[in-house]
Design an enzyme around this catalytic site. Structure first.
Site, PDB file in Angstrom:
ATOM      1  N   GLU A  13       0.831  -1.210   0.000  1.00 52.04           N
ATOM      2  CA  GLU A  13       0.000   0.000   0.000  1.00 52.04           C
ATOM      3  C   GLU A  13       0.861   1.253   0.000  1.00 52.04           C
ATOM      4  O   GLU A  13       0.480   2.286  -0.543  1.00 52.04           O
ATOM      5  CB  GLU A  13      -0.877   0.022   1.247  1.00 52.04           C
ATOM      6  N   GLY A  80     -11.044  -8.939   6.755  1.00 50.54           N
ATOM      7  CA  GLY A  80     -11.876 -10.090   6.406  1.00 50.54           C
ATOM      8  C   GLY A  80     -13.335  -9.743   6.653  1.00 50.54           C
ATOM      9  O   GLY A  80     -13.668  -9.070   7.639  1.00 50.54           O
ATOM     10  N   MET A 195      -6.703  -6.203  12.220  1.00 47.99           N
ATOM     11  CA  MET A 195      -5.809  -6.400  13.358  1.00 47.99           C
ATOM     12  C   MET A 195      -5.253  -5.102  13.961  1.00 47.99           C
ATOM     13  O   MET A 195      -4.356  -5.164  14.787  1.00 47.99           O
ATOM     14  CB  MET A 195      -4.650  -7.329  12.944  1.00 47.99           C
ATOM     15  N   ASP A 219     -10.919 -11.116   2.104  1.00 46.48           N
ATOM     16  CA  ASP A 219     -11.258 -12.522   2.354  1.00 46.48           C
ATOM     17  C   ASP A 219     -12.510 -12.605   3.209  1.00 46.48           C
ATOM     18  O   ASP A 219     -13.027 -11.591   3.678  1.00 46.48           O
ATOM     19  CB  ASP A 219     -10.074 -13.211   3.071  1.00 46.48           C
TER      20      ASP A 219
HETATM   21  N1  ADE Z   1      -6.996  -8.716   7.552  1.00 48.05           N
HETATM   22  C1  ADE Z   1      -7.398  -9.205   6.359  1.00 48.05           C
HETATM   23  N2  ADE Z   1      -8.093 -10.343   6.515  1.00 48.05           N
HETATM   24  C2  ADE Z   1      -8.115 -10.587   7.842  1.00 48.05           C
HETATM   25  C3  ADE Z   1      -8.651 -11.621   8.626  1.00 48.05           C
HETATM   26  N3  ADE Z   1      -9.292 -12.652   8.056  1.00 48.05           N
HETATM   27  N4  ADE Z   1      -8.482 -11.574   9.974  1.00 48.05           N
HETATM   28  C4  ADE Z   1      -7.819 -10.528  10.535  1.00 48.05           C
HETATM   29  N5  ADE Z   1      -7.272  -9.536   9.836  1.00 48.05           N
HETATM   30  C5  ADE Z   1      -7.430  -9.551   8.499  1.00 48.05           C
END
Ligand code: ADE
Length: 257
Positions: A13, A80, A195, A219
């Protein structure tokens, strides 16, 4: 002129934004991080890689505020999906953020940050509205030209949307169907999980600095979450972050011009 602190969670990024800053960037190395000071879309910015996790992001946010006098902090990265209607390729803009792994029971309520008496930290409403507007414009106007239909299809990105609401953060990469189902049940307002964001929002709250958090969904936080992460970051998400931020900086008018 006010300084905009830009935190990015991941390396890819930073690269595009750093190139856009041109040759006049001054880089300061503090606490094993590089803080790049320069101009982006006519605004004075400090661009830094926050690294991964709440401690890393919080430490970086404090440095942006204390050392570089950032009067606004904007954080981009991946997340996610937690809510059913949030899909890969969508963008989530935080209205509020919570640490889903913070649990000091029985001393304090689950999720409550001890001594602050709160679980949710609000993003700045004006920043959130502007980020959402710029994300919508990016998806409608820039995305089709920047990322080919073949690439979008290969990641299942189809008619991406912008959502505004709750982002939850914790020191765990969620990649388990049962774990994400538990988050969905315990925190039904959560749109996505990442996170760092809630830690940055807490620091900004403590220092009284407006904060904006924007996440691209990479995801579904289930057992497939890790599979295409790196490829998605390089081929899709890095374009999103740079494209949306450039639009944002172009129309953001700070309090202390
Ligand atoms: N960042 C991107 N995908 C994530 C996930 N599945 N869990 C935690 N942080 C993320």
């Amino acid at each position: 002129m006010s300084t905009i602190g830009i935190l990015a969670a991941l390396h890819d990024e930073i690269a595009t934004l750093l190139t856009a800053m041109g040759p006049d960037v001054v880089t300061h190395r503090i606490g094993q991080r590089d803080y790049h000071v320069g101009m982006l879309s006519g605004r004075k910015c400090v661009l830094v890689l926050a690294r991964v996790g709440k401690v890393a992001a919080a430490a970086t946010a404090v440095t942006l505020i204390r050392e570089f006098k950032a009067s606004v902090v904007v954080f981009t990265g991946l997340a996610g999906a937690v809510a059913d209607h949030v899909r890969v390729g969508d963008v989530v803009v935080a209205k509020s953020l919570l640490q889903h792994d913070l649990d000091a029971r029985p001393l304090f309520a689950q999720y409550e940050v001890p001594l602050l008496g709160r679980s949710y930290f609000d993003a700045d409403a004006r920043l959130a509205a502007l980020l959402a507007q710029c994300a919508n414009e990016y998806l409608n106007e820039d995305l089709p030209n920047q990322i080919s239909a073949v690439t979008r299809n290969s990641f299942g990105v189809d008619k991406p949307a912008v959502h505004s609401g709750t982002i939850i953060s914790g020191d765990v990469f969620v990649s388990d169907t049962a774990a994400v189902a538990a988050l969905r049940k315990d925190l039904p307002d959560a749109l996505c999980v990442e996170m760092e964001g809630a830690a940055v929002a807490q620091i900004c709250y403590e220092y009284g600095v407006p904060c904006g958090v924007l996440r691209t969904i990479s995801d579904r936080a289930d057992c497939t979450a890790g599979i295409d992460f790196g490829a998605f970051l390089a081929q899709v998400a890095s374009f999103y972050s740079a494209g949306i931020l450039r639009r944002f900086l172009g129309c953001y008018v700070g309090e202390l011009q």
